[in-house]
Enzyme design. Structure first.
Site, PDB file in Angstrom:
ATOM      1  N   LEU A  67      17.636 -69.161 -11.087  1.00  0.00           N
ATOM      2  CA  LEU A  67      16.674 -69.009 -12.182  1.00  0.00           C
ATOM      3  C   LEU A  67      16.315 -70.358 -12.796  1.00  0.00           C
ATOM      4  O   LEU A  67      17.125 -71.277 -12.824  1.00  0.00           O
ATOM      5  CB  LEU A  67      17.258 -68.112 -13.266  1.00  0.00           C
ATOM      6  CG  LEU A  67      17.691 -66.715 -12.818  1.00  0.00           C
ATOM      7  CD1 LEU A  67      18.376 -65.990 -13.962  1.00  0.00           C
ATOM      8  CD2 LEU A  67      16.517 -65.927 -12.292  1.00  0.00           C
ATOM      9  N   ASP A  68      15.097 -70.447 -13.318  1.00  0.00           N
ATOM     10  CA  ASP A  68      14.701 -71.645 -14.050  1.00  0.00           C
ATOM     11  C   ASP A  68      14.948 -71.420 -15.535  1.00  0.00           C
ATOM     12  O   ASP A  68      15.521 -70.401 -15.942  1.00  0.00           O
ATOM     13  CB  ASP A  68      13.255 -72.040 -13.738  1.00  0.00           C
ATOM     14  CG  ASP A  68      12.234 -71.002 -14.203  1.00  0.00           C
ATOM     15  OD1 ASP A  68      12.605 -70.082 -14.962  1.00  0.00           O
ATOM     16  OD2 ASP A  68      11.059 -71.119 -13.807  1.00  0.00           O
ATOM     17  N   GLN A  69      14.477 -72.332 -16.363  1.00  0.00           N
ATOM     18  CA  GLN A  69      14.732 -72.242 -17.805  1.00  0.00           C
ATOM     19  C   GLN A  69      14.055 -71.059 -18.474  1.00  0.00           C
ATOM     20  O   GLN A  69      14.389 -70.691 -19.591  1.00  0.00           O
ATOM     21  CB  GLN A  69      14.282 -73.533 -18.482  1.00  0.00           C
ATOM     22  CG  GLN A  69      12.780 -73.776 -18.374  1.00  0.00           C
ATOM     23  CD  GLN A  69      12.381 -75.150 -18.856  1.00  0.00           C
ATOM     24  OE1 GLN A  69      13.223 -75.972 -19.139  1.00  0.00           O
ATOM     25  NE2 GLN A  69      11.084 -75.380 -18.962  1.00  0.00           N
TER      26      GLN A  69
END
Length: 188
Positions: A67-69
Site C-alpha cells: 500500500l502507498d500512503q
C-alpha cells in the site's frame, strides 16, 4: 542503558541534465517495422487467436506493504502481480528458471484501485506468438464481484549472451497446442 548507533546519511542534489520535454526534432526518425516482416507461427489452430485459448488464474490478497500512503496499492506493485502471472504461465508451458524469457515491454491500463485486504484474481495467458516473441495479456479482477481493476499487455523475448533476440524454442508451439487440446477436451 542501551546504546543506539545512528548513521548520518548525506545526499547531494544534482541538477537534471536532460530536458523535461523532448523536442520532436531530437527524436530518431525511423519508420515503424513492416507489419508482416516475418512469418507468424500458428501456435493455435483454433478460432480466436494464435496463443492459449484459456486463461491461467491466480487468486491473491493485498498485503500491507503493497500500500502507498493513501491506503491503495502502489502502481508499481501491479507490475509484480502481472509478472507473477506471466511466470506461472511460463512454468505451465515447461520453462525452467534457467530458460525463462525476458520481459521486453509492458503496458498497463489502470481502471480502479485495490485497497487493504482486497482479494483479487489475476487471469493471464499468451494470446499470440511470433517466431521470436511471446505476447501476454493479464487482467486483474477484485473479488467477489469480479470488478475489473487492470488490463496489461506485455511482450517477452529470449536473449542470447550478447542480448540479441533468439527464436522461440521448438517445444513452445507444441506445448501451447497440447494445452489448448486438453482445454477443448475438458470443455466437451
Amino acid at each position: 542503558m542501551s546504546h543506539h548507533t545512528f548513521t548520518r546519511i548525506t545526499t547531494t542534489q544534482t541538477p537534471l541534465s536532460f530536458p523535461a520535454v523532448v523536442a520532436s526534432h531530437m527524436l530518431p526518425h525511423r519508420l515503424p517495422p513492416p507489419s508482416r516482416r516475418c512469418r507468424r507461427l500458428a501456435c493455435n489452430s483454433s478460432k480466436g487467436g494464435k496463443g492459449m485459448v484459456r486463461f491461467h488464474a491466480i487468486e491473491l490478497q493485498v498485503r500491507e506493504y503493497e500500500l502507498d500512503q493513501f491506503g491503495i496499492v502502489n502502481n508499481a506493485v501491479y507490475a509484480n502481480y502481472c509478472e507473477t502471472s506471466m511466470f506461472q504461465v511460463f512454468y505451465m508451458i515447461g520453462f525452467s528458471d534457467e530458460t525463462l524469457p525476458t520481459l521486453l515491454e509492458s503496458s498497463y491500463k489502470f481502471i480502479s484501485p485495490l485497497r487493504k485486504r482486497d482479494r483479487f484474481l489475476i487471469k493471464g495467458r499468451i494470446y499470440e506468438c511470433s517466431p521470436a516473441r511471446l505476447y501476454f495479456e493479464n487482467f486483474i479482477f477484485r473479488l467477489p464481484n469480479k470488478e475489473l481493476i487492470l488490463e496489461n499487455k506485455a511482450t517477452a523475448v529470449f536473449l542470447d549472451k550478447s542480448s540479441h533476440p533468439l527464436r522461440l524454442p521448438p517445444f513452445v508451439k507444441s506445448r501451447i497446442d497440447e494445452l489448448n487440446k486438453s482445454d477443448k477436451q475438458h470443455l466437451l
